[in-house]
Design a protein around this motif. Sequence first.
Motif, PDB file in Angstrom:
ATOM      1  N   ILE A  53       4.592   2.827   5.096  1.00  0.00           N
ATOM      2  CA  ILE A  53       4.338   2.637   3.670  1.00  0.00           C
ATOM      3  C   ILE A  53       2.879   2.240   3.461  1.00  0.00           C
ATOM      4  O   ILE A  53       2.373   1.331   4.115  1.00  0.00           O
ATOM      5  CB  ILE A  53       5.242   1.518   3.102  1.00  0.00           C
ATOM      6  CG1 ILE A  53       6.722   1.815   3.342  1.00  0.00           C
ATOM      7  CG2 ILE A  53       4.937   1.262   1.632  1.00  0.00           C
ATOM      8  CD1 ILE A  53       7.276   2.974   2.579  1.00  0.00           C
ATOM      9  N   GLY A  54       2.232   2.914   2.518  1.00  0.00           N
ATOM     10  CA  GLY A  54       0.882   2.564   2.100  1.00  0.00           C
ATOM     11  C   GLY A  54       0.868   2.185   0.632  1.00  0.00           C
ATOM     12  O   GLY A  54       1.865   2.344  -0.076  1.00  0.00           O
ATOM     13  N   PHE A  55      -0.284   1.702   0.167  1.00  0.00           N
ATOM     14  CA  PHE A  55      -0.410   1.344  -1.252  1.00  0.00           C
ATOM     15  C   PHE A  55      -1.835   1.460  -1.761  1.00  0.00           C
ATOM     16  O   PHE A  55      -2.065   1.415  -2.958  1.00  0.00           O
ATOM     17  CB  PHE A  55       0.143  -0.062  -1.526  1.00  0.00           C
ATOM     18  CG  PHE A  55      -0.221  -1.094  -0.492  1.00  0.00           C
ATOM     19  CD1 PHE A  55      -1.422  -1.771  -0.557  1.00  0.00           C
ATOM     20  CD2 PHE A  55       0.640  -1.368   0.557  1.00  0.00           C
ATOM     21  CE1 PHE A  55      -1.753  -2.715   0.401  1.00  0.00           C
ATOM     22  CE2 PHE A  55       0.325  -2.315   1.520  1.00  0.00           C
ATOM     23  CZ  PHE A  55      -0.884  -2.994   1.438  1.00  0.00           C
ATOM     24  N   TYR A  56      -2.821   1.606  -0.873  1.00  0.00           N
ATOM     25  CA  TYR A  56      -4.201   1.816  -1.320  1.00  0.00           C
ATOM     26  C   TYR A  56      -4.429   3.300  -1.585  1.00  0.00           C
ATOM     27  O   TYR A  56      -3.803   4.153  -0.954  1.00  0.00           O
ATOM     28  CB  TYR A  56      -5.193   1.331  -0.260  1.00  0.00           C
ATOM     29  CG  TYR A  56      -5.196  -0.167  -0.049  1.00  0.00           C
ATOM     30  CD1 TYR A  56      -5.478  -1.028  -1.100  1.00  0.00           C
ATOM     31  CD2 TYR A  56      -4.929  -0.709   1.200  1.00  0.00           C
ATOM     32  CE1 TYR A  56      -5.479  -2.402  -0.916  1.00  0.00           C
ATOM     33  CE2 TYR A  56      -4.937  -2.086   1.401  1.00  0.00           C
ATOM     34  CZ  TYR A  56      -5.214  -2.929   0.336  1.00  0.00           C
ATOM     35  OH  TYR A  56      -5.215  -4.282   0.532  1.00  0.00           O
ATOM     36  N   ASP A  57      -5.379   3.609  -2.465  1.00  0.00           N
ATOM     37  CA  ASP A  57      -5.638   5.015  -2.768  1.00  0.00           C
ATOM     38  C   ASP A  57      -6.260   5.757  -1.590  1.00  0.00           C
ATOM     39  O   ASP A  57      -6.192   6.976  -1.529  1.00  0.00           O
ATOM     40  CB  ASP A  57      -6.491   5.178  -4.029  1.00  0.00           C
ATOM     41  CG  ASP A  57      -7.866   4.542  -3.939  1.00  0.00           C
ATOM     42  OD1 ASP A  57      -8.246   3.988  -2.882  1.00  0.00           O
ATOM     43  OD2 ASP A  57      -8.582   4.578  -4.963  1.00  0.00           O
ATOM     44  N   ASP A  63       3.835   7.750   5.347  1.00  0.00           N
ATOM     45  CA  ASP A  63       4.921   8.594   4.863  1.00  0.00           C
ATOM     46  C   ASP A  63       5.119   8.485   3.362  1.00  0.00           C
ATOM     47  O   ASP A  63       5.562   9.437   2.719  1.00  0.00           O
ATOM     48  CB  ASP A  63       6.223   8.248   5.588  1.00  0.00           C
ATOM     49  CG  ASP A  63       6.131   8.535   7.068  1.00  0.00           C
ATOM     50  OD1 ASP A  63       5.722   9.650   7.432  1.00  0.00           O
ATOM     51  OD2 ASP A  63       6.440   7.625   7.871  1.00  0.00           O
ATOM     52  N   LEU A  64       4.811   7.309   2.798  1.00  0.00           N
ATOM     53  CA  LEU A  64       4.970   7.097   1.363  1.00  0.00           C
ATOM     54  C   LEU A  64       3.894   6.140   0.900  1.00  0.00           C
ATOM     55  O   LEU A  64       3.589   5.168   1.589  1.00  0.00           O
ATOM     56  CB  LEU A  64       6.352   6.497   1.059  1.00  0.00           C
ATOM     57  CG  LEU A  64       6.564   6.119  -0.405  1.00  0.00           C
ATOM     58  CD1 LEU A  64       7.091   7.319  -1.182  1.00  0.00           C
ATOM     59  CD2 LEU A  64       7.487   4.940  -0.547  1.00  0.00           C
ATOM     60  N   ASN A  65       3.349   6.404  -0.279  1.00  0.00           N
ATOM     61  CA  ASN A  65       2.439   5.458  -0.914  1.00  0.00           C
ATOM     62  C   ASN A  65       3.177   4.883  -2.114  1.00  0.00           C
ATOM     63  O   ASN A  65       3.760   5.644  -2.914  1.00  0.00           O
ATOM     64  CB  ASN A  65       1.144   6.151  -1.339  1.00  0.00           C
ATOM     65  CG  ASN A  65       0.083   5.140  -1.728  1.00  0.00           C
ATOM     66  OD1 ASN A  65       0.282   4.322  -2.618  1.00  0.00           O
ATOM     67  ND2 ASN A  65      -1.055   5.210  -1.043  1.00  0.00           N
ATOM     68  N   SER A  83       5.578  -5.718  -3.926  1.00  0.00           N
ATOM     69  CA  SER A  83       6.957  -6.048  -3.529  1.00  0.00           C
ATOM     70  C   SER A  83       7.970  -5.446  -4.484  1.00  0.00           C
ATOM     71  O   SER A  83       9.029  -4.975  -4.068  1.00  0.00           O
ATOM     72  CB  SER A  83       7.164  -7.572  -3.496  1.00  0.00           C
ATOM     73  OG  SER A  83       6.514  -8.162  -2.430  1.00  0.00           O
ATOM     74  N   LYS A  84       7.646  -5.481  -5.761  1.00  0.00           N
ATOM     75  CA  LYS A  84       8.561  -4.919  -6.764  1.00  0.00           C
ATOM     76  C   LYS A  84       8.744  -3.422  -6.530  1.00  0.00           C
ATOM     77  O   LYS A  84       9.870  -2.918  -6.517  1.00  0.00           O
ATOM     78  CB  LYS A  84       8.029  -5.188  -8.169  1.00  0.00           C
ATOM     79  CG  LYS A  84       8.062  -6.652  -8.553  1.00  0.00           C
ATOM     80  CD  LYS A  84       7.425  -6.899  -9.911  1.00  0.00           C
ATOM     81  CE  LYS A  84       7.416  -8.390 -10.226  1.00  0.00           C
ATOM     82  NZ  LYS A  84       6.818  -8.667 -11.555  1.00  0.00           N
ATOM     83  N   ALA A  85       7.625  -2.704  -6.347  1.00  0.00           N
ATOM     84  CA  ALA A  85       7.709  -1.255  -6.106  1.00  0.00           C
ATOM     85  C   ALA A  85       8.432  -0.968  -4.796  1.00  0.00           C
ATOM     86  O   ALA A  85       9.257  -0.056  -4.719  1.00  0.00           O
ATOM     87  CB  ALA A  85       6.310  -0.642  -6.096  1.00  0.00           C
ATOM     88  N   PHE A  86       8.133  -1.776  -3.768  1.00  0.00           N
ATOM     89  CA  PHE A  86       8.795  -1.583  -2.475  1.00  0.00           C
ATOM     90  C   PHE A  86      10.299  -1.800  -2.605  1.00  0.00           C
ATOM     91  O   PHE A  86      11.095  -1.038  -2.052  1.00  0.00           O
ATOM     92  CB  PHE A  86       8.189  -2.512  -1.422  1.00  0.00           C
ATOM     93  CG  PHE A  86       8.814  -2.368  -0.073  1.00  0.00           C
ATOM     94  CD1 PHE A  86       8.683  -1.194   0.661  1.00  0.00           C
ATOM     95  CD2 PHE A  86       9.553  -3.407   0.490  1.00  0.00           C
ATOM     96  CE1 PHE A  86       9.274  -1.048   1.912  1.00  0.00           C
ATOM     97  CE2 PHE A  86      10.142  -3.273   1.732  1.00  0.00           C
ATOM     98  CZ  PHE A  86      10.005  -2.091   2.443  1.00  0.00           C
ATOM     99  N   SER A  87      10.714  -2.820  -3.355  1.00  0.00           N
ATOM    100  CA  SER A  87      12.152  -3.074  -3.526  1.00  0.00           C
ATOM    101  C   SER A  87      12.830  -1.886  -4.200  1.00  0.00           C
ATOM    102  O   SER A  87      13.927  -1.486  -3.804  1.00  0.00           O
ATOM    103  CB  SER A  87      12.396  -4.363  -4.324  1.00  0.00           C
ATOM    104  OG  SER A  87      12.160  -4.192  -5.712  1.00  0.00           O
ATOM    105  N   ARG A  88      12.173  -1.302  -5.190  1.00  0.00           N
ATOM    106  CA  ARG A  88      12.767  -0.145  -5.889  1.00  0.00           C
ATOM    107  C   ARG A  88      12.864   1.060  -4.952  1.00  0.00           C
ATOM    108  O   ARG A  88      13.857   1.795  -4.986  1.00  0.00           O
ATOM    109  CB  ARG A  88      11.981   0.171  -7.155  1.00  0.00           C
ATOM    110  CG  ARG A  88      12.110  -0.949  -8.203  1.00  0.00           C
ATOM    111  CD  ARG A  88      11.569  -0.570  -9.562  1.00  0.00           C
ATOM    112  NE  ARG A  88      10.198  -0.130  -9.589  1.00  0.00           N
ATOM    113  CZ  ARG A  88       9.137  -0.921  -9.738  1.00  0.00           C
ATOM    114  NH1 ARG A  88       9.311  -2.234  -9.853  1.00  0.00           N
ATOM    115  NH2 ARG A  88       7.922  -0.418  -9.774  1.00  0.00           N
ATOM    116  N   TYR A  89      11.857   1.259  -4.107  1.00  0.00           N
ATOM    117  CA  TYR A  89      11.906   2.356  -3.134  1.00  0.00           C
ATOM    118  C   TYR A  89      13.086   2.155  -2.176  1.00  0.00           C
ATOM    119  O   TYR A  89      13.884   3.073  -1.962  1.00  0.00           O
ATOM    120  CB  TYR A  89      10.596   2.451  -2.351  1.00  0.00           C
ATOM    121  CG  TYR A  89      10.725   3.290  -1.108  1.00  0.00           C
ATOM    122  CD1 TYR A  89      10.877   4.669  -1.187  1.00  0.00           C
ATOM    123  CD2 TYR A  89      10.739   2.696   0.156  1.00  0.00           C
ATOM    124  CE1 TYR A  89      11.040   5.449  -0.046  1.00  0.00           C
ATOM    125  CE2 TYR A  89      10.894   3.462   1.301  1.00  0.00           C
ATOM    126  CZ  TYR A  89      11.050   4.838   1.196  1.00  0.00           C
ATOM    127  OH  TYR A  89      11.218   5.592   2.324  1.00  0.00           O
TER     128      TYR A  89
END
Length: 194
Positions: A53-57, A63-65, A83-89
């Motif tokens: 999992i990534g989150f920077y542009d 595999d997933l941003n 964390s919120k976005a990760f929980s939804r994923y």
Amino acid sequence: LTACEPRPPQKDRVVIFIHGYSVLGAGTNCNSAFGSLENSLRADGFTGNFVTIGFYDSDTNCDLNLRSIDSSISNSSSWKTLSKAFSRYVYDTYTANAVTVDVVGHSMGGLIARGAVQGSAAGESGFSGPLLVEDAVTLAAPHTGAAWYSSLCFWGQCSQLKPGAGDLDWLATVPNPQGIGGTDWTVVGSTADD
């Protein structure tokens, strides 16, 4: 007091890896960050899917941003927002399909994982419902803050890694967050994490 017997390892489970903080959101190569750990787990008999999992542009080979989950995420989004976005994923991809996962978070990634389990279990705004996370490992995660950030960081993600930061105070309200069916936590760190 007697210690609980650990659950036997489930080596066919999905393992999700989340990288940590990068100065100025410089990006992380997920293959470089987790490749040797993935190879070690495979050599130890792990057969499940590995997801990075990534989150920077500027993250690469992930595999997933998390930006695909929440388009408002920027390079300075707080780890709690991540964390919120990760929980939804995790919820939408795995929990909703009755698939239990294991999670490994490095540095700030450990806070993202812990926050996801905690916020989802509490039903907090922006988080998913409770997650099926059986095992979680944090590597060099600043659960009580990274002291060396105190004199260096005043904005963005960095400011929420300092001891006494609001998001860390929120995290401290639940010392052992639990997903559905229980979550076993392993915390690894040392004074030589750098």
